[in-house]
Design an enzyme around this catalytic site. Structure first.
Site, PDB file in Angstrom:
ATOM      1  N   GLY A 165      -5.213  18.763   1.235  1.00 24.83           N
ATOM      2  CA  GLY A 165      -4.075  18.310   2.039  1.00 24.83           C
ATOM      3  C   GLY A 165      -2.910  17.951   1.147  1.00 24.83           C
ATOM      4  O   GLY A 165      -2.407  16.829   1.177  1.00 24.83           O
TER       5      GLY A 165
ATOM      6  N   GLY B 287       0.334  17.728   0.726  1.00 28.93           N
ATOM      7  CA  GLY B 287       1.701  17.634   1.246  1.00 28.93           C
ATOM      8  C   GLY B 287       2.491  16.835   0.229  1.00 28.93           C
ATOM      9  O   GLY B 287       2.474  17.156  -0.970  1.00 28.93           O
TER      10      GLY B 287
ATOM     11  N   GLY C 190      -0.146  14.118  -1.693  1.00 30.97           N
ATOM     12  CA  GLY C 190      -1.180  14.914  -2.370  1.00 30.97           C
ATOM     13  C   GLY C 190      -0.606  15.731  -3.518  1.00 30.97           C
ATOM     14  O   GLY C 190      -1.241  15.881  -4.563  1.00 30.97           O
TER      15      GLY C 190
ATOM     16  N   LYS D 139      -3.399  14.060   6.986  1.00 28.06           N
ATOM     17  CA  LYS D 139      -3.071  13.054   7.995  1.00 28.06           C
ATOM     18  C   LYS D 139      -4.358  12.587   8.664  1.00 28.06           C
ATOM     19  O   LYS D 139      -5.314  13.374   8.827  1.00 28.06           O
ATOM     20  CB  LYS D 139      -2.157  13.659   9.062  1.00 28.06           C
TER      21      LYS D 139
ATOM     22  N   ASN E  38      -3.581   7.173   4.793  1.00 30.62           N
ATOM     23  CA  ASN E  38      -3.120   5.997   5.526  1.00 30.62           C
ATOM     24  C   ASN E  38      -4.059   5.718   6.688  1.00 30.62           C
ATOM     25  O   ASN E  38      -4.679   6.635   7.233  1.00 30.62           O
ATOM     26  CB  ASN E  38      -1.729   6.261   6.129  1.00 30.62           C
TER      27      ASN E  38
ATOM     28  N   LYS F 159      -3.330  -2.752   2.809  1.00 31.08           N
ATOM     29  CA  LYS F 159      -2.508  -1.528   2.918  1.00 31.08           C
ATOM     30  C   LYS F 159      -2.204  -1.236   4.390  1.00 31.08           C
ATOM     31  O   LYS F 159      -1.115  -0.743   4.717  1.00 31.08           O
ATOM     32  CB  LYS F 159      -3.234  -0.347   2.253  1.00 31.08           C
TER      33      LYS F 159
ATOM     34  N   ASN G 203       1.497  -0.543   5.949  1.00 30.44           N
ATOM     35  CA  ASN G 203       1.869   0.612   6.781  1.00 30.44           C
ATOM     36  C   ASN G 203       2.250   0.190   8.205  1.00 30.44           C
ATOM     37  O   ASN G 203       3.171   0.773   8.796  1.00 30.44           O
ATOM     38  CB  ASN G 203       0.733   1.640   6.833  1.00 30.44           C
TER      39      ASN G 203
ATOM     40  N   ASN H   3      12.759   2.751   3.522  1.00 32.32           N
ATOM     41  CA  ASN H   3      11.806   1.629   3.491  1.00 32.32           C
ATOM     42  C   ASN H   3      12.464   0.286   3.153  1.00 32.32           C
ATOM     43  O   ASN H   3      12.063  -0.761   3.663  1.00 32.32           O
ATOM     44  CB  ASN H   3      10.713   1.900   2.443  1.00 32.32           C
TER      45      ASN H   3
ATOM     46  N   ASN I   5      12.636   5.353  -0.201  1.00 37.25           N
ATOM     47  CA  ASN I   5      11.738   6.377   0.354  1.00 37.25           C
ATOM     48  C   ASN I   5      11.886   6.506   1.872  1.00 37.25           C
ATOM     49  O   ASN I   5      12.198   5.554   2.577  1.00 37.25           O
ATOM     50  CB  ASN I   5      10.274   6.022   0.034  1.00 37.25           C
TER      51      ASN I   5
HETATM   52  O1  KPL Z   1       2.200   4.698   2.618  1.00 36.58           O
HETATM   53  C1  KPL Z   1       3.403   4.801   2.721  1.00 36.58           C
HETATM   54  C2  KPL Z   1       3.897   5.757   3.747  1.00 36.58           C
HETATM   55  O2  KPL Z   1       5.074   6.068   3.813  1.00 36.58           O
HETATM   56  O3  KPL Z   1       3.037   6.213   4.501  1.00 36.58           O
HETATM   57  C3  KPL Z   1       4.313   3.914   1.908  1.00 36.58           C
HETATM   58  C4  KPL Z   1       3.524   3.342   0.752  1.00 36.58           C
HETATM   59  C5  KPL Z   1       4.807   2.809   2.801  1.00 36.58           C
HETATM   60  C6  KPL Z   1       5.467   4.610   1.264  1.00 36.58           C
HETATM   61  O4  KPL Z   1       6.466   4.964   2.135  1.00 36.58           O
END
Ligand code: KPL
Length: 299
Positions: free
Chosen positions: A7, A9, A12, A73, A97, A178, A182, A196, A245
């Protein structure tokens, strides 16, 4: 070490690119990206700057390596697990995530499945080119906590390639931490179409903190020791490190793709219901993203 990144993307490709400096890496990617990497190699720009030539394929079946890193995903995890089951790996590591991915992999696969989190900001700019938009780290360890030589070995291999890595004995807590990051950053940035860093300022900051606090409360109801302050501090640290980001959920919304809301805020809402906790912010964020998904035909 032979490593398959399943994966490849944005995240990765970033992780695979860094590891390819030292290891024999194969990216399993979408056709255009795989072809670009095969022809011209993989370029990573931004906070990480490199050009490497990993192998790249779209054929996910029958692969073999010391380690498979799963970065698909959350909704694609069952399909990834079925494809991985046709290959041969000594270990599998999820850097995805949301919650539930490791359990899905472990239910379907024989090799040991390790848990991991990654807080790098990453964007796939074009086929063959990923940008690192924020320095983060990888944390990995056994799914249920405790130390294991396998996790140490993988941590050492990541370190040798220059990937910032911590091998942790408390992955259940790290995963909830984490999740709080998220749950706070992803839907807020996706719904308001901001980078972000915006969650550090009013008016988004109150919403993001509230999502993180609620997640910590549910973690404690699930017997995981995560204080409100720890959850907020982790969220604010990641938001500062990845301020420029575009979160993965915002990338998904901008591209019209289904998001990971079910495995992130939706998971918080479900676990809260098990424990009779009120999580109005997570419930609202979940409903708004699901409503958008429904409107564009994903539900
Ligand atoms: O995990 C992330 C995401 O965007 O899914 C972070 C660490 C918040 C970076 O944007």
């Amino acid at each position: 070490m032979e490593i398959v990144v399943f994966g490849a993307g944005s995240l990765g490709s970033l992780v695979g690119g860094v590891l390819a400096r030292e290891h024999d890496v194969t990216l399993v990617a979408r056709p255009a990206h795989a072809e670009a990497v095969r022809i011209g190699g993989l370029t990573v720009t931004g906070a990480v700057d490199l050009h490497v030539s990993p192998s790249a394929t779209t054929d996910s079946r029958g692969l073999a390596a010391d380690l498979a890193i799963v970065t698909v995903k959350a909704a694609d995890t069952p399909t990834a697990a079925d494809a991985l089951a046709t290959g041969s790996f000594d270990a599998v590591l999820s850097l995805q995530n949301g919650m539930g991915n490791e359990e899905t992999l472990a239910d379907r696969l024989e090799p040991p499945v390790l848990a991991g989190t990654a807080t790098y900001g990453a964007i796939l700019q074009e086929p063959g080119v990923a940008e690192c938009t924020g320095q983060g780290e990888v944390v990995l360890g056994t799914r249920t906590g405790g130390r294991a030589p396998l996790a140490e070995r993988i941590g050492n291999a990541f370190d040798a390639a220059g990937l910032e890595t911590t091998v942790a004995g408390d992955m259940p807590r790290r995963r909830w931490e984490k999740l709080a990051v998220n749950a706070a950053i992803n839907p807020v940035t996706a719904l308001s179409n901001v980078d972000n860093g915006a969650v550090l300022e009013p008016p988004a900051a109150d919403l993001a903190r509230s999502a993180a606090w609620e997640t910590a409360r549910v973690a404690r109801a699930c017997d995981v020791s995560l204080s409100d302050r720890e959850a907020t501090a982790a969220m604010e640290r990641v938001a500062a490190d990845t301020a420029a980001n575009t979160s993965s959920m915002r990338q998904d919304v901008l591209a019209g793709r289904r998001t990971e809301i079910d495995a992130i805020n939706g998971y918080v809402v479900d676990r809260a219901a098990d424990h009779d906790c009120a999580v109005p912010t997570n419930r609202t964020l979940t409903a708004l993203i699901r409503s958008w998904e429904r409107g564009v035909g994903h539900r």
